[in-house]
Motif scaffolding. Sequence first.
Motif, short mmCIF file in Angstrom:
data_model
loop_
_atom_site.label_atom_id
_atom_site.label_comp_id
_atom_site.label_asym_id
_atom_site.label_seq_id
_atom_site.Cartn_x
_atom_site.Cartn_y
_atom_site.Cartn_z
N ALA A 18 0.83 -1.20 0.00
CA ALA A 18 0.00 0.00 0.00
C ALA A 18 0.86 1.25 0.00
CB ALA A 18 -0.92 0.01 1.23
N GLY A 19 0.32 2.29 -0.60
CA GLY A 19 0.99 3.58 -0.62
C GLY A 19 -0.01 4.70 -0.73
N PHE A 20 0.21 5.79 0.00
CA PHE A 20 -0.63 6.98 -0.10
C PHE A 20 0.10 8.13 0.58
CE2 PHE A 20 -1.75 4.87 3.85
CZ PHE A 20 -1.76 5.90 4.78
N GLU A 21 -0.40 9.33 0.35
CA GLU A 21 0.10 10.52 1.02
C GLU A 21 -1.05 11.20 1.73
OE1 GLU A 21 2.13 12.85 -1.92
OE2 GLU A 21 3.97 11.65 -1.73
N ALA A 22 -0.82 11.66 2.94
CA ALA A 22 -1.86 12.28 3.74
C ALA A 22 -1.43 13.68 4.15
CB ALA A 22 -2.13 11.43 4.99
N LEU A 29 -8.44 5.61 7.12
CA LEU A 29 -8.16 4.33 6.48
C LEU A 29 -9.41 3.47 6.66
CD1 LEU A 29 -4.54 3.55 7.73
CD2 LEU A 29 -5.24 4.75 5.66
N PHE A 30 -10.07 3.17 5.55
CA PHE A 30 -11.36 2.49 5.61
C PHE A 30 -11.28 1.16 4.87
CE2 PHE A 30 -15.34 1.40 3.51
CZ PHE A 30 -16.22 1.39 4.57
N GLY A 31 -11.94 0.15 5.41
CA GLY A 31 -11.99 -1.14 4.75
C GLY A 31 -12.44 -2.20 5.71
N PRO A 32 -12.75 -3.39 5.22
CA PRO A 32 -13.20 -4.47 6.10
C PRO A 32 -12.08 -4.98 6.99
CG PRO A 32 -12.84 -5.30 3.89
CD PRO A 32 -12.67 -3.82 3.81
N SER A 33 -12.44 -5.77 7.97
CA SER A 33 -11.42 -6.39 8.83
C SER A 33 -10.48 -7.23 7.98
CB SER A 33 -12.09 -7.28 9.88
OG SER A 33 -12.92 -6.52 10.73
N GLY A 34 -9.18 -7.10 8.26
CA GLY A 34 -8.19 -7.85 7.52
C GLY A 34 -7.73 -7.20 6.23
N SER A 35 -8.11 -5.94 6.02
CA SER A 35 -7.71 -5.26 4.78
C SER A 35 -6.35 -4.58 4.89
CB SER A 35 -8.77 -4.23 4.37
OG SER A 35 -8.96 -3.26 5.38
N GLY A 36 -5.81 -4.46 6.12
CA GLY A 36 -4.49 -3.87 6.29
C GLY A 36 -4.47 -2.54 7.01
N LYS A 37 -5.61 -2.08 7.50
CA LYS A 37 -5.70 -0.76 8.13
C LYS A 37 -4.80 -0.67 9.36
CE LYS A 37 -10.09 -0.95 9.01
NZ LYS A 37 -10.31 -2.37 8.67
N SER A 38 -4.97 -1.59 10.29
CA SER A 38 -4.20 -1.54 11.54
C SER A 38 -2.71 -1.80 11.30
CB SER A 38 -4.75 -2.55 12.55
OG SER A 38 -6.05 -2.18 12.96
N SER A 39 -2.40 -2.62 10.30
CA SER A 39 -0.99 -2.88 9.99
C SER A 39 -0.30 -1.60 9.53
CB SER A 39 -0.87 -3.96 8.91
OG SER A 39 -1.34 -5.20 9.39
N ILE A 40 -1.00 -0.80 8.73
CA ILE A 40 -0.44 0.48 8.30
C ILE A 40 -0.24 1.40 9.50
CG2 ILE A 40 -0.96 2.59 7.02
CD1 ILE A 40 -2.24 0.86 4.87
N SER A 41 -1.24 1.47 10.37
CA SER A 41 -1.15 2.31 11.56
C SER A 41 0.02 1.88 12.44
CB SER A 41 -2.47 2.25 12.33
OG SER A 41 -2.51 3.21 13.35
N ASN A 42 0.18 0.57 12.61
CA ASN A 42 1.29 0.05 13.42
C ASN A 42 2.64 0.33 12.78
OD1 ASN A 42 -0.36 -0.93 15.46
ND2 ASN A 42 -0.56 -2.95 14.51
N ALA A 43 2.69 0.32 11.45
CA ALA A 43 3.94 0.63 10.76
C ALA A 43 4.33 2.08 10.97
CB ALA A 43 3.81 0.32 9.26
#
Length: 358
Positions: A18-22, A29-43
């Motif tokens: 994944a890649g984006f600029e904020a 970060l929106f999406g179903p469970s298991g889509s990678g939202k929390s992993s990005i936040s933890n990174a």
Amino acid sequence: MSLSLHITHQLGDFTLDAGFEAGPGVTALFGPSGSGKSSISNAVAGLIQPDFGRIALHDKLLYDAPSRVFVPPHKRRVGYVFQDGRLFPHMTVEGNIRFAMRFARSPGDPARIVELLGLAGLMQRRPRLLSGGEKQRVALARALMSDPEILLMDEPLAALDEPRKEEILPYLERLRDQTDIPILYVSHSVAEVARLADNLVILQDGKVVQEGPTEKVLSDPAAMPFVGVREAGSILRARVLKHGSDGLCRLAISGGELTLPGVTAKPNSDIRIRVLAQDILLSLHHPEGLSSRNILPVVVESIRLGDGPGAAVSLRAGDDHLLARITAQAARELHLTPGLRCYAILKATAVPKGSIGH
């Protein structure tokens, strides 16, 4: 940009790529469970180190695989609010808030944060005596007192019932509007995203499938499969004109005026309105003799046919975007094509409860 992120990471059978600029404000970060939202936040927080990529915050490298840069979590200026608050049970509210000051380079004004989040009457209580919404406000205050350069909020309302969500949402709006701290907000709730987010990143199976200003993304027919047909809709920015004695409020939007119930904001206030796609009717001619007074002239921008009987129609009303969901048969019978001028009809009760916010 406040945050620039481009990472890949393997977690068992799951691949995050994944890649984006904020920028400033709230990026959801929106999406179903298991889509990678929390992993990005933890990174971003440094709780996981991606396999490859780059993360920069305000032009400061937090992680860069080619140059082997990895700033440890305790050296990142990141405030993190988890779903469960994670308050220290043996400390009072005041103790929890002041605890974070020892990690701040330049501690903020505790009185300002306490006032911002409405905590003055809770300072001597311990967490076990707080409601779920109160605990999250304390956790947010504690994160702010650490003097963060970015605030991460991972499903902060997921464990709350609807009354508690309604209790805390106005405080999150105040935080967004009255501070300059960029916020990365993880959620799977369209209603929360529509009310709070300035920008939206939709994730599916570890990849970014849509991103951009929230109003534009949510009104894009291509986003409907990811948002869901029942939750798909639009955000309109409105100014409160006048409250009537009948409980209805006149609002000005770029494409005309609306009359809606349930608006509590004062005249001249700017608010957001969420309108569901299923609550919009289309007419080729200005309708007469209807109970609804919310009739807007619109221009068809695009039409997307689904696998079933439905069609998603993107509309422009002034400077705003609207999304309507009608049947494919109706779209054919109306001969809808891009550029066609027609009318969108909204019921006064079409705005979902709790979706009107500042």
